[in-house]
Design a protein around this motif. Structure first.
Motif, short mmCIF file in Angstrom:
data_model
loop_
_atom_site.label_atom_id
_atom_site.label_comp_id
_atom_site.label_asym_id
_atom_site.label_seq_id
_atom_site.Cartn_x
_atom_site.Cartn_y
_atom_site.Cartn_z
N GLY A 22 0.83 -1.21 0.00
CA GLY A 22 0.00 0.00 0.00
C GLY A 22 0.86 1.26 0.00
N SER A 24 1.17 3.28 -3.57
CA SER A 24 0.09 4.22 -3.90
C SER A 24 0.26 5.49 -3.09
N ASN A 61 4.56 -6.08 -16.11
CA ASN A 61 4.76 -5.63 -14.72
C ASN A 61 3.40 -5.32 -14.07
N ARG A 73 -1.06 -1.89 -12.32
CA ARG A 73 -2.22 -1.70 -11.43
C ARG A 73 -2.09 -0.38 -10.66
C1 LIG Z 1 5.13 -1.25 -8.51
C2 LIG Z 1 5.39 -1.05 -7.01
C3 LIG Z 1 6.01 0.31 -6.79
C4 LIG Z 1 4.04 -1.12 -6.29
O1 LIG Z 1 4.26 -0.85 -4.92
P1 LIG Z 1 3.27 -1.40 -3.82
O2 LIG Z 1 3.67 -0.85 -2.51
O3 LIG Z 1 3.13 -2.86 -4.00
O4 LIG Z 1 1.92 -0.68 -4.28
P2 LIG Z 1 0.51 -0.81 -3.57
O5 LIG Z 1 0.57 -1.80 -2.44
O6 LIG Z 1 0.05 0.57 -3.29
O7 LIG Z 1 -0.35 -1.48 -4.70
C5 LIG Z 1 -1.04 -0.76 -5.71
C6 LIG Z 1 -2.03 -1.72 -6.37
O8 LIG Z 1 -1.31 -2.67 -7.16
C7 LIG Z 1 -1.60 -4.00 -6.74
N1 LIG Z 1 -0.39 -4.78 -6.86
C8 LIG Z 1 0.81 -4.52 -6.28
N2 LIG Z 1 1.70 -5.45 -6.67
C9 LIG Z 1 1.04 -6.30 -7.50
C10 LIG Z 1 1.42 -7.45 -8.24
N3 LIG Z 1 2.65 -7.91 -8.20
N4 LIG Z 1 0.50 -8.05 -9.02
C11 LIG Z 1 -0.77 -7.57 -9.11
N5 LIG Z 1 -1.18 -6.46 -8.43
C12 LIG Z 1 -0.29 -5.85 -7.64
C13 LIG Z 1 -2.05 -3.85 -5.30
O9 LIG Z 1 -2.84 -4.95 -4.90
C14 LIG Z 1 -2.83 -2.55 -5.37
O10 LIG Z 1 -4.08 -2.74 -5.97
P3 LIG Z 1 -5.43 -2.67 -5.08
O11 LIG Z 1 -5.41 -1.33 -4.41
O12 LIG Z 1 -6.50 -2.84 -6.05
O13 LIG Z 1 -5.29 -3.79 -4.09
C15 LIG Z 1 6.31 -2.16 -6.44
O14 LIG Z 1 5.74 -3.42 -6.69
C16 LIG Z 1 7.69 -2.13 -7.02
O15 LIG Z 1 8.56 -1.45 -6.51
N6 LIG Z 1 7.94 -2.89 -8.11
C17 LIG Z 1 9.27 -2.94 -8.70
C18 LIG Z 1 9.72 -1.63 -9.32
C19 LIG Z 1 8.78 -1.21 -10.41
O16 LIG Z 1 8.30 -2.02 -11.19
N7 LIG Z 1 8.50 0.09 -10.49
C20 LIG Z 1 7.60 0.63 -11.47
C21 LIG Z 1 8.22 0.85 -12.76
S1 LIG Z 1 8.71 2.55 -12.85
#
Ligand SMILES: CC(C)(COP(=O)(O)OP(=O)(O)OC[C@H]1O[C@@H](n2cnc3c(N)ncnc32)[C@H](O)[C@@H]1OP(=O)(O)O)[C@@H](O)C(=O)NCCC(=O)NCCS
Length: 185
Positions: A106, A109, A142, A147
């Motif tokens: 979370g 977001s 990704n 999402r």
């Molecule tokens: C993308 C990223 C920043 C998301 O961070 P996070 O703290 O997991 O984000 P949130 O928890 O706020 O999730 C946002 C939404 O995405 C969903 N989500 C997060 N990871 C997910 C996954 N692997 N698969 C599907 N949905 C996912 C969450 O459930 C949430 O949706 P919801 O509110 O409907 O439940 C993190 O996974 C990350 O650092 N990934 C690697 C780096 C990256 O890809 N950065 C983006 C490219 S610039």
């Protein structure tokens, strides 16, 4: 950029990553988390690379990179940046990127909303001007990033194959006007 405002939210704050070994180690740990390597398609980073990259950002006037810190225990849990020079978007806006070391916390977001509020504040000037659009690129596979950005209201403007690895990239954008109307809903 070497000086950055600290941006404070409900559970998090965004701040300059301190020039201390323990933060470099922590940053390496976050960058090398499995879901981060999968999402970004990056190879694991060494400590030396982390030191170098942070030093480069400090000197680069087109780069603003904040550490994302949890307020409750001051732990760094990720980073978020605004930058020029990686991809060219032809609209004068910077690119945004975010990384959170814990999956589905979370925090992604929350941190991205804090950044958007900061960038699109009424009298805000960054990189010497008012920013009216921000861009980002991500791999279509990704799911987490797709999402997160979709949920916040970023608009998909293009799909294109990455020339190095053939993966499908999605380009998304958010304008000042879009954010102002979305955040008031
Ligand atoms: C993308 C990223 C920043 C998301 O961070 P996070 O703290 O997991 O984000 P949130 O928890 O706020 O999730 C946002 C939404 O995405 C969903 N989500 C997060 N990871 C997910 C996954 N692997 N698969 C599907 N949905 C996912 C969450 O459930 C949430 O949706 P919801 O509110 O409907 O439940 C993190 O996974 C990350 O650092 N990934 C690697 C780096 C990256 O890809 N950065 C983006 C490219 S610039």
């Amino acid at each position: 950029m070497d000086t950055l405002d600290t941006i404070t939210g409900e559970r998090l704050y965004l701040a300059r990553i301190p020039d201390e070994e323990k933060y470099y180690k922590r940053y390496m740990e976050l960058l090398n988390a499995k879901h981060v390597l999968t999402g970004t398609g990056n190879e694991p980073h060494t400590l030396e690379e982390v030191r170098e990259v942070i030093a480069e950002w400090r000197k680069d006037e087109g780069n603003m990179t904040w550490g994302i810190f949890r307020k409750s225990d001051d732990t760094m849990i990720g980073d978020v940046c605004l930058r020029y020079g990686y991809e060219d978007y032809d609209n004068g806006g910077p690119e945004v990127a975010i990384m959170i070391g814990e999956a589905k916390s979370g925090y992604g977001s929350e941190a991205m909303k804090m950044l958007l509020d900061y960038v699109f504040e009424e009298k805000q000037k960054l990189f010497g001007k008012q920013i009216s659009i921000i861009n980002l690129g991500l791999y279509k596979e990704n799911a987490g990033a797709l999402r997160l950005y979709g949920k916040l209201g970023f608009e998909e403007v293009m799909e294109r194959p990455n020339i190095d690895n053939g993966k499908v990239e999605i380009v998304m954008q958010m304008t000042r006007q879009m954010w102002n109307s979305l955040k008031n809903k």
